[in-house]
Every structure is written in structure tokens, then in C-alpha cells.
Motif scaffolding. Structure first.
Motif, PDB file in Angstrom:
ATOM      1  N   SER A 204      -1.320 -10.079 -54.247  1.00 15.36           N
ATOM      2  CA  SER A 204      -1.371 -11.230 -55.148  1.00 15.36           C
ATOM      3  C   SER A 204      -2.812 -11.714 -55.191  1.00 15.36           C
ATOM      4  CB  SER A 204      -0.462 -12.353 -54.645  1.00 15.36           C
ATOM      5  OG  SER A 204      -0.695 -13.551 -55.379  1.00 15.36           O
ATOM      6  N   GLN A 205      -3.281 -12.078 -56.382  1.00 10.72           N
ATOM      7  CA  GLN A 205      -4.628 -12.629 -56.520  1.00 10.72           C
ATOM      8  C   GLN A 205      -4.625 -14.148 -56.543  1.00 10.72           C
ATOM      9  OE1 GLN A 205      -7.433 -10.987 -56.221  1.00 10.72           O
ATOM     10  NE2 GLN A 205      -6.296  -9.076 -55.945  1.00 10.72           N
ATOM     11  N   THR A 206      -3.430 -14.730 -56.369  1.00  8.72           N
ATOM     12  CA  THR A 206      -3.320 -16.181 -56.297  1.00  8.72           C
ATOM     13  C   THR A 206      -3.715 -16.645 -54.902  1.00  8.72           C
ATOM     14  OG1 THR A 206      -1.484 -16.158 -57.870  1.00  8.72           O
ATOM     15  CG2 THR A 206      -1.782 -18.160 -56.557  1.00  8.72           C
ATOM     16  N   PRO A 207      -4.724 -17.498 -54.783  1.00  8.75           N
ATOM     17  CA  PRO A 207      -5.172 -17.943 -53.456  1.00  8.75           C
ATOM     18  C   PRO A 207      -4.042 -18.488 -52.596  1.00  8.75           C
ATOM     19  CG  PRO A 207      -6.734 -18.630 -55.126  1.00  8.75           C
ATOM     20  CD  PRO A 207      -5.551 -18.066 -55.866  1.00  8.75           C
ATOM     21  N   ASN A 208      -4.000 -18.047 -51.341  1.00  8.54           N
ATOM     22  CA  ASN A 208      -3.034 -18.491 -50.340  1.00  8.54           C
ATOM     23  C   ASN A 208      -1.597 -18.085 -50.641  1.00  8.54           C
ATOM     24  OD1 ASN A 208      -5.091 -19.884 -48.828  1.00  8.54           O
ATOM     25  ND2 ASN A 208      -5.023 -21.485 -50.401  1.00  8.54           N
ATOM     26  N   ASP A 209      -1.424 -17.152 -51.582  1.00  4.25           N
ATOM     27  CA  ASP A 209      -0.089 -16.653 -51.909  1.00  4.25           C
ATOM     28  C   ASP A 209       0.197 -15.412 -51.053  1.00  4.25           C
ATOM     29  OD1 ASP A 209       2.371 -16.323 -53.149  1.00  4.25           O
ATOM     30  OD2 ASP A 209       1.520 -15.121 -54.784  1.00  4.25           O
ATOM     31  N   GLY A 210       0.384 -15.621 -49.765  1.00  3.65           N
ATOM     32  CA  GLY A 210       0.593 -14.525 -48.830  1.00  3.65           C
ATOM     33  C   GLY A 210      -0.477 -14.512 -47.752  1.00  3.65           C
ATOM     34  N   LEU A 211      -0.639 -13.366 -47.083  1.00  6.03           N
ATOM     35  CA  LEU A 211      -1.617 -13.219 -46.003  1.00  6.03           C
ATOM     36  C   LEU A 211      -2.899 -12.602 -46.551  1.00  6.03           C
ATOM     37  CD1 LEU A 211       0.731 -11.794 -43.218  1.00  6.03           C
ATOM     38  CD2 LEU A 211      -0.124 -14.140 -43.424  1.00  6.03           C
ATOM     39  N   LEU A 212      -4.033 -13.234 -46.268  1.00  6.77           N
ATOM     40  CA  LEU A 212      -5.314 -12.757 -46.771  1.00  6.77           C
ATOM     41  C   LEU A 212      -5.653 -11.401 -46.142  1.00  6.77           C
ATOM     42  CD1 LEU A 212      -7.833 -13.348 -48.489  1.00  6.77           C
ATOM     43  CD2 LEU A 212      -8.817 -14.481 -46.472  1.00  6.77           C
ATOM     44  N   ALA A 213      -6.032 -10.440 -46.999  1.00  5.63           N
ATOM     45  CA  ALA A 213      -6.380  -9.098 -46.543  1.00  5.63           C
ATOM     46  C   ALA A 213      -7.730  -8.701 -47.121  1.00  5.63           C
ATOM     47  CB  ALA A 213      -5.314  -8.100 -46.971  1.00  5.63           C
ATOM     48  N   LYS A 214      -8.609  -8.185 -46.249  1.00  8.42           N
ATOM     49  CA  LYS A 214      -9.957  -7.800 -46.670  1.00  8.42           C
ATOM     50  C   LYS A 214     -10.257  -6.380 -46.197  1.00  8.42           C
ATOM     51  CE  LYS A 214     -11.704 -12.550 -46.176  1.00  8.42           C
ATOM     52  NZ  LYS A 214     -12.736 -13.398 -45.513  1.00  8.42           N
ATOM     53  N   THR A 215     -10.666  -5.532 -47.130  1.00 10.68           N
ATOM     54  CA  THR A 215     -10.983  -4.132 -46.826  1.00 10.68           C
ATOM     55  C   THR A 215     -12.324  -3.759 -47.440  1.00 10.68           C
ATOM     56  OG1 THR A 215      -8.612  -3.569 -46.908  1.00 10.68           O
ATOM     57  CG2 THR A 215     -10.187  -1.734 -46.980  1.00 10.68           C
ATOM     58  N   ARG A 216     -13.207  -3.199 -46.623  1.00 12.19           N
ATOM     59  CA  ARG A 216     -14.486  -2.699 -47.115  1.00 12.19           C
ATOM     60  C   ARG A 216     -14.436  -1.170 -47.106  1.00 12.19           C
ATOM     61  NH1 ARG A 216     -18.957  -5.496 -47.719  1.00 12.19           N
ATOM     62  NH2 ARG A 216     -18.146  -7.175 -46.411  1.00 12.19           N
ATOM     63  N   TYR A 217     -14.887  -0.530 -48.200  1.00 10.53           N
ATOM     64  CA  TYR A 217     -14.782   0.923 -48.278  1.00 10.53           C
ATOM     65  C   TYR A 217     -16.105   1.557 -48.671  1.00 10.53           C
ATOM     66  CZ  TYR A 217     -14.119  -0.209 -53.256  1.00 10.53           C
ATOM     67  OH  TYR A 217     -14.262  -0.717 -54.532  1.00 10.53           O
ATOM     68  N   THR A 218     -16.322   2.784 -48.174  1.00  9.69           N
ATOM     69  CA  THR A 218     -17.523   3.570 -48.463  1.00  9.69           C
ATOM     70  C   THR A 218     -17.109   4.988 -48.817  1.00  9.69           C
ATOM     71  OG1 THR A 218     -18.809   2.272 -46.869  1.00  9.69           O
ATOM     72  CG2 THR A 218     -19.740   4.380 -47.571  1.00  9.69           C
ATOM     73  N   PHE A 219     -17.641   5.501 -49.894  1.00 10.03           N
ATOM     74  CA  PHE A 219     -17.360   6.866 -50.328  1.00 10.03           C
ATOM     75  C   PHE A 219     -18.117   7.851 -49.431  1.00 10.03           C
ATOM     76  CE2 PHE A 219     -18.676  10.564 -52.870  1.00 10.03           C
ATOM     77  CZ  PHE A 219     -17.446  11.037 -53.314  1.00 10.03           C
ATOM     78  N   ILE A 220     -17.424   8.859 -48.908  1.00  5.15           N
ATOM     79  CA  ILE A 220     -18.049   9.877 -48.063  1.00  5.15           C
ATOM     80  C   ILE A 220     -18.313  11.150 -48.855  1.00  5.15           C
ATOM     81  CG2 ILE A 220     -17.797  11.303 -45.999  1.00  5.15           C
ATOM     82  CD1 ILE A 220     -15.965   9.136 -44.848  1.00  5.15           C
ATOM     83  N   GLN A 221     -17.271  11.701 -49.448  1.00  9.86           N
ATOM     84  CA  GLN A 221     -17.412  12.908 -50.258  1.00  9.86           C
ATOM     85  C   GLN A 221     -16.182  13.046 -51.144  1.00  9.86           C
ATOM     86  OE1 GLN A 221     -17.607  15.971 -47.135  1.00  9.86           O
ATOM     87  NE2 GLN A 221     -15.482  16.502 -47.495  1.00  9.86           N
ATOM     88  N   GLY A 222     -16.269  13.882 -52.170  1.00 12.09           N
ATOM     89  CA  GLY A 222     -15.124  14.040 -53.042  1.00 12.09           C
ATOM     90  C   GLY A 222     -15.338  15.079 -54.110  1.00 12.09           C
ATOM     91  N   ASN A 223     -14.285  15.348 -54.867  1.00 14.71           N
ATOM     92  CA  ASN A 223     -14.324  16.254 -55.999  1.00 14.71           C
ATOM     93  C   ASN A 223     -13.496  15.638 -57.123  1.00 14.71           C
ATOM     94  OD1 ASN A 223     -11.535  16.917 -55.363  1.00 14.71           O
ATOM     95  ND2 ASN A 223     -12.340  18.258 -53.750  1.00 14.71           N
ATOM     96  N   ALA A 224     -13.144  16.408 -58.110  1.00 16.08           N
ATOM     97  CA  ALA A 224     -12.423  15.859 -59.257  1.00 16.08           C
ATOM     98  C   ALA A 224     -11.015  15.383 -58.892  1.00 16.08           C
ATOM     99  CB  ALA A 224     -12.341  16.905 -60.368  1.00 16.08           C
ATOM    100  N   ASP A 225     -10.450  15.938 -57.811  1.00 12.09           N
ATOM    101  CA  ASP A 225      -9.058  15.638 -57.460  1.00 12.09           C
ATOM    102  C   ASP A 225      -8.893  14.672 -56.294  1.00 12.09           C
ATOM    103  OD1 ASP A 225      -7.968  17.473 -59.407  1.00 12.09           O
ATOM    104  OD2 ASP A 225      -8.613  19.095 -58.082  1.00 12.09           O
ATOM    105  N   PHE A 226      -9.815  14.728 -55.326  1.00 13.90           N
ATOM    106  CA  PHE A 226      -9.649  13.931 -54.111  1.00 13.90           C
ATOM    107  C   PHE A 226     -10.973  13.313 -53.664  1.00 13.90           C
ATOM    108  CE2 PHE A 226      -6.614  17.494 -53.907  1.00 13.90           C
ATOM    109  CZ  PHE A 226      -5.420  16.797 -53.866  1.00 13.90           C
ATOM    110  N   SER A 227     -10.867  12.161 -52.997  1.00 14.20           N
ATOM    111  CA  SER A 227     -12.037  11.511 -52.419  1.00 14.20           C
ATOM    112  C   SER A 227     -11.738  11.132 -50.969  1.00 14.20           C
ATOM    113  CB  SER A 227     -12.402  10.247 -53.203  1.00 14.20           C
ATOM    114  OG  SER A 227     -12.807  10.550 -54.517  1.00 14.20           O
ATOM    115  N   LEU A 228     -12.763  11.243 -50.132  1.00 13.02           N
ATOM    116  CA  LEU A 228     -12.659  10.833 -48.740  1.00 13.02           C
ATOM    117  C   LEU A 228     -13.437   9.534 -48.569  1.00 13.02           C
ATOM    118  CD1 LEU A 228     -11.570  11.685 -45.941  1.00 13.02           C
ATOM    119  CD2 LEU A 228     -13.789  12.749 -45.513  1.00 13.02           C
ATOM    120  N   LEU A 229     -12.749   8.507 -48.060  1.00 13.34           N
ATOM    121  CA  LEU A 229     -13.351   7.188 -47.897  1.00 13.34           C
ATOM    122  C   LEU A 229     -13.339   6.771 -46.443  1.00 13.34           C
ATOM    123  CD1 LEU A 229     -11.543   5.201 -50.755  1.00 13.34           C
ATOM    124  CD2 LEU A 229     -13.658   6.523 -50.928  1.00 13.34           C
TER     125      LEU A 229
END
Length: 302
Positions: A204-229
Motif C-alpha cells: 500500500s502506498q497510503t502512509p501508515n496503512d500497514g507495516l513500513l517496508a524498505k528495500t534497497r537494490y543494486t543490479f549485479i548482472q543480467g540478460n534479456a530474460d533474467f537479472s541478478l540483484l
């Protein structure tokens, strides 16, 4: 056994076979263990004594491909540090045990499975030294997620870790094999997670509508079908990575629950707990434990 089909070798505890030709798992095992009955081979599979590359596999009709490695644990009777099924102990002291859990092994018991779990096996392991010893769950990994996981050896240590989890844990890094080509080199996603009556998590993008979750991601490698993060969790919510990857339009491979169409691309869920860094609950030392990225993640994303 035909040499054209596999390379076959043994060590003190395992039978290790490299697959040379396509086959179904049960058929393959019946040929390897021709001295055993069909029911005996089925039982070995059902008990989780067979691994394919980096995951436990119990499906009789699992499609084997050339280049995969099949390992059969020969002796399940004695649970020792080096004979734990579906896991390896990375570290142990008087207060904690840290393991590298394989995909396919439950962290704790369910209604259907009571014994083939990390908790049950570790409980048997510590009781070999003293019947009064016990193991306590500090955090969990999903059955189909592999990687670093920690257990406590006392109720006191468990509570100390859980009560101070946000401060005690300095880093939790995962790697995920996701569908599609990632165009961003790095990013950050925040949402509030809620759970349906059927235990499905959603954002949910409504503030305080549930438990706040934060994820930071970085691209490592990939091709047209799959990506490794590589993913760093700033919060540890249920199914957080899986929901956030679905939100980004790149569901985790094998994650049918959260939108994956590539269910059998690697024969498992494409999620792995790579690094856990935390402050020891007794010594206060900072400890770091790592589990290598599964080979199937790397090969699929080249």
C-alpha cells in the motif's frame, strides 16, 4: 550405470553424480541405486536426502538437465555437525548457531512436516552433547529461500536478539534472481505491507496503512530474460523482497505466489540470504557470515 549418463563418485557420506543426459529424477535415481527397491528410493527422496545443485528436491518428476549435480546423502540416521541434511553450520558457540540453509528445507515445523526442519535437526544435534540442551528460533527464512540463518541456544539469548533486532543486525543482504532485464543500476523502494486473509502480502502506498517496508537494490548482472540483484533490507517484513520485486515488475524467479511466470527456470525460488552481520548478544563483537551465491543464479543471469 552407463558412463555416458553421468560421472559417479562417492565420499564418506554422499553419492555424487553429474548428470550427462536429460532424465526425470526418480528414473535417474533408480538407475543409480539399482540395488534398492523402488519404494526405498522413493523414501530417500521423500525424506529430503537428495539435492540438485544447491537445493533439496523431493519431486519424482523433477526434470534433470545435463551439467547438474545430484547428491544423495547415504546415512541419515546419525545427525552430526557434518551430516545435517539441507544445511551446514557456519559458526557455533555457547549462545548461538549460524547455518547456511539450502532451499527446500523448512526453518520450523508445519502441520504437514514436523521433523525435516532446520530447528528439529539442530535440536537433535545439540541434545547429543546434553539432553537438556535446546535451540530457539530467532528469525526465519522461507522454505524455498536459502542462505544464512541464526538460532539461539537459550530463551534469554533469543529474547535479547529479538528485542534488539533492529539495532543488533548491522547488515542483511540478499541476492535475487528476477525476471526480465533491469534497466536501473540501483534503486530504493518503500511501501506499507498488508496481509490478506489468505496470507498473501501486498503493498500500500497510503502512509501508515500497514507495516513500513524498505528495500534497497543494486543490479549485479543480467540478460534479456533474467537479472541478478543484491538487496539490502532496512526492515524485515514478511515476504518483503518478494512483494517489492513484484511491485517493480520483476518478480523473483520461481515465485508463483507473487507473479513469476518462470516457475521452473532453476527448480527453486530465486532468493538467497547472502550476508548476515550482527552484534553478538553476549560478547558484543560484530560478526559477519556469508553464504555463496548459488551457481544457478549466476549462470542464468550471465
Amino acid at each position: 550405470m552407463s558412463k555416458k549418463r553421468s560421472n559417479y563418485r562417492k565420499d564418506a557420506k554422499n553419492i555424487i553424480i553429474e548428470v550427462k543426459e536429460p532424465d526425470e529424477l526418480l528414473s535417474f535415481l533408480l538407475k543409480v541405486m539399482s540395488n534398492r527397491s523402488r519404494n526405498s528410493v522413493k523414501s530417500i527422496l521423500a525424506r529430503g536426502q537428495v539435492t540438485i545443485d544447491d537445493h533439496i528436491e523431493k519431486r519424482f518428476n523433477y526434470p534433470l538437465k545435463p551439467g547438474q549435480t545430484v547428491t544423495i546423502l547415504k546415512n541419515k540416521a546419525a545427525v552430526k555437525q557434518d551430516v545435517l541434511i539441507g544445511m551446514q553450520i557456519l559458526y557455533e558457540d555457547e549462545d548461538i548457531i549460524v547455518i547456511n540453509k539450502e532451499a527446500g528445507l523448512l526453518s520450523i515445523a508445519t502441520e504437514k512436516e514436523k521433523q525435516q526442519t532446520a530447528l528439529h535437526q539442530l535440536m537433535k544435534y545439540v541434545k547429543r552433547e546434553d539432553p537438556e540442551n535446546r535451540i530457539f528460533v530467532v528469525h526465519r527464512l522461507d522454505k524455498d529461500t536459502s542462505g544464512v540463518m541464526m538460532f539461539a541456544k537459550s530463551e534469554h539469548v533469543k529474547r535479547k536478539l529479538q528485542d534488539n533486532w533492529a539495532k543488533a543486525v548491522k547488515e542483511r543482504t540478499y541476492v535475487a534472481l528476477v525476471e526480465g532485464r533491469f534497466t536501473e543500476k540501483e534503486g530504493y523502494i518503500t511501501s506499507w505491507l498488508r496481509e490478506t486473509k489468505t496470507h498473501l502480502m501486498y503493498s500500500s502506498q497510503t502512509p501508515n496503512d500497514g507495516l513500513l517496508a524498505k528495500t534497497r537494490y543494486t543490479f549485479i548482472q543480467g540478460n534479456a530474460d533474467f537479472s541478478l540483484l543484491e538487496l539490502n533490507l532496512e526492515t524485515g517484513r514478511k515476504n518483503q523482497i518478494r512483494v517489492h520485486m513484484q511491485d517493480l515488475g520483476h518478480p523473483v524467479v520461481g515465485d508463483k505466489k507473487y507473479g513469476s511466470k518462470e516457475r521452473d527456470a532453476i527448480g527453486r525460488l530465486g532468493l538467497h540470504a547472502k550476508t548476515l552481520t550482527f552484534q553478538h548478544p553476549t560478547t558484543n563483537k560484530i560478526l559477519t557470515f556469508k553464504a555463496d551465491v548459488p551457481a544457478s543464479f549466476l549462470s542464468k543471469s550471465k
